[in-house]
Design a protein around this motif. Sequence first.
Motif, short mmCIF file in Angstrom:
data_model
loop_
_atom_site.label_atom_id
_atom_site.label_comp_id
_atom_site.label_asym_id
_atom_site.label_seq_id
_atom_site.Cartn_x
_atom_site.Cartn_y
_atom_site.Cartn_z
N PHE A 5 -10.92 34.79 -108.26
CA PHE A 5 -11.31 34.12 -109.50
C PHE A 5 -12.17 35.02 -110.38
O PHE A 5 -12.12 34.92 -111.61
CB PHE A 5 -12.02 32.80 -109.20
CG PHE A 5 -11.10 31.70 -108.78
CD1 PHE A 5 -10.32 31.04 -109.72
CD2 PHE A 5 -10.99 31.34 -107.45
CE1 PHE A 5 -9.44 30.03 -109.35
CE2 PHE A 5 -10.11 30.33 -107.06
CZ PHE A 5 -9.34 29.68 -108.00
N SER A 6 -12.94 35.89 -109.77
CA SER A 6 -13.72 36.86 -110.54
C SER A 6 -12.79 37.84 -111.26
O SER A 6 -13.03 38.20 -112.42
CB SER A 6 -14.66 37.62 -109.61
OG SER A 6 -15.36 38.63 -110.30
N PHE A 7 -11.73 38.23 -110.58
CA PHE A 7 -10.73 39.14 -111.16
C PHE A 7 -10.02 38.48 -112.34
O PHE A 7 -9.86 39.08 -113.41
CB PHE A 7 -9.71 39.52 -110.08
CG PHE A 7 -8.60 40.40 -110.57
CD1 PHE A 7 -8.74 41.78 -110.64
CD2 PHE A 7 -7.38 39.84 -110.98
CE1 PHE A 7 -7.72 42.59 -111.10
CE2 PHE A 7 -6.35 40.64 -111.43
CZ PHE A 7 -6.52 42.02 -111.49
N ILE A 8 -9.62 37.22 -112.16
CA ILE A 8 -8.93 36.49 -113.24
C ILE A 8 -9.84 36.32 -114.44
O ILE A 8 -9.42 36.49 -115.60
CB ILE A 8 -8.45 35.11 -112.73
CG1 ILE A 8 -7.31 35.29 -111.73
CG2 ILE A 8 -7.99 34.23 -113.90
CD1 ILE A 8 -6.79 34.01 -111.13
N MET A 42 4.35 42.92 -116.67
CA MET A 42 4.39 43.94 -115.62
C MET A 42 3.59 45.17 -116.02
O MET A 42 2.87 45.76 -115.20
CB MET A 42 5.84 44.31 -115.32
CG MET A 42 6.03 45.06 -114.02
SD MET A 42 5.57 44.02 -112.62
CE MET A 42 5.78 45.20 -111.29
N LYS A 43 3.70 45.58 -117.27
CA LYS A 43 2.98 46.76 -117.74
C LYS A 43 1.47 46.51 -117.72
O LYS A 43 0.69 47.40 -117.36
CB LYS A 43 3.44 47.12 -119.16
CG LYS A 43 2.81 48.40 -119.71
CD LYS A 43 3.19 49.61 -118.87
CE LYS A 43 2.62 50.89 -119.46
NZ LYS A 43 2.94 52.06 -118.61
N LYS A 44 1.06 45.30 -118.11
CA LYS A 44 -0.36 44.97 -118.10
C LYS A 44 -0.91 45.03 -116.67
O LYS A 44 -2.02 45.51 -116.44
CB LYS A 44 -0.59 43.57 -118.69
CG LYS A 44 -0.25 43.45 -120.17
CD LYS A 44 -1.13 44.34 -121.03
CE LYS A 44 -0.82 44.16 -122.51
NZ LYS A 44 -1.62 45.05 -123.36
N ALA A 45 -0.13 44.51 -115.72
CA ALA A 45 -0.56 44.54 -114.33
C ALA A 45 -0.68 45.98 -113.83
O ALA A 45 -1.62 46.33 -113.11
CB ALA A 45 0.42 43.76 -113.45
N THR A 46 0.27 46.81 -114.25
CA THR A 46 0.22 48.23 -113.85
C THR A 46 -1.00 48.92 -114.44
O THR A 46 -1.67 49.72 -113.76
CB THR A 46 1.50 48.95 -114.32
OG1 THR A 46 2.65 48.29 -113.76
CG2 THR A 46 1.51 50.40 -113.88
N PRO A 74 -3.80 42.64 -108.82
CA PRO A 74 -3.10 42.67 -110.12
C PRO A 74 -1.66 42.16 -110.04
O PRO A 74 -1.21 41.40 -110.91
CB PRO A 74 -3.14 44.15 -110.50
CG PRO A 74 -4.34 44.68 -109.82
CD PRO A 74 -4.40 43.94 -108.51
N TYR A 75 -0.95 42.54 -108.98
CA TYR A 75 0.45 42.12 -108.86
C TYR A 75 0.59 40.71 -108.31
O TYR A 75 1.57 40.02 -108.60
CB TYR A 75 1.22 43.12 -108.01
CG TYR A 75 1.35 44.47 -108.70
CD1 TYR A 75 2.09 44.60 -109.87
CD2 TYR A 75 0.69 45.59 -108.21
CE1 TYR A 75 2.18 45.82 -110.54
CE2 TYR A 75 0.78 46.81 -108.86
CZ TYR A 75 1.53 46.92 -110.02
OH TYR A 75 1.61 48.12 -110.67
N LEU A 76 -0.39 40.26 -107.54
CA LEU A 76 -0.39 38.86 -107.10
C LEU A 76 -0.55 37.93 -108.30
O LEU A 76 0.16 36.93 -108.43
CB LEU A 76 -1.53 38.61 -106.09
CG LEU A 76 -1.72 37.15 -105.65
CD1 LEU A 76 -0.48 36.64 -104.93
CD2 LEU A 76 -2.97 37.02 -104.78
N VAL A 77 -1.47 38.28 -109.19
CA VAL A 77 -1.71 37.46 -110.38
C VAL A 77 -0.48 37.46 -111.29
O VAL A 77 -0.08 36.41 -111.81
CB VAL A 77 -2.96 37.95 -111.16
CG1 VAL A 77 -3.08 37.21 -112.49
CG2 VAL A 77 -4.21 37.76 -110.33
#
Length: 235
Positions: free
Chosen positions: A8-11, A189-193, A205-208
């Motif tokens: 949740f901190s990451f989100i 996908m690019k944002k996660a990368t 990042p990829y789980l979210v």
Amino acid sequence: MSFIVDFFSFIKKYYPYYLEGAKNTILIALFTVILGTLLGTLLALMRLSKKKTLKAIASSYIEFIRGTPVYVQILVIYYGLSTIGISFPEVEFLNPIIGMNFSDFMSCVITLSINSAAYVAEIIRAGIQAVDKGQMEAARSLGMKHGLAMREIIIPQAVKNILPALGNEFVTVIKESSIVSVIGIGDLMKKATNISGKTYMVFLPYLVVAIVYFIITFSLSKLISRFERRMKNSD
């Protein structure tokens, strides 16, 4: 417990990136579905045409597109068009709206539309052929031309038959649009990368991004199901 806190901190920290990526993904998918459906309808009618030339062109197109990876197609369109001197005009006022360069955006939309049209064409062709042949015969007996009968009688009935399949194609386009990240488009996908590169994290990042894709596709599937039920109730 520690993982949940980190999650949740990451989100909380990176959700604006995912929101922007989701917006870009939905925009690309929306324009792809519109153009893909128009081109797919044309291809379906060509395949159903009595003219062998039109049928051969449509069949060759569909077989070629379905027989090559979308990854290869996007590289060919993105790099190939500029190589032969074809480029899209820059529309500066649209760049902030779509969140990316208009020329790159159009390259993605055209590639995915070309790919989607090959599958949509088969869906529409099957839907048209599922309509009772007596409908066309009745329309022609009333003096309607073939094109008018298709537009006013056959295609409206076929739409109800193909709506679930078209909805599934929309969901597929949203998932397949992740391929545009290979040319630097700021989709989900690019944002996660990018986030993964900044944080040196891979899993979160990829789980979210997987969760965001699921929310989009699940919501869309429910919306299509609701629309489908309304159409059935209107019969």
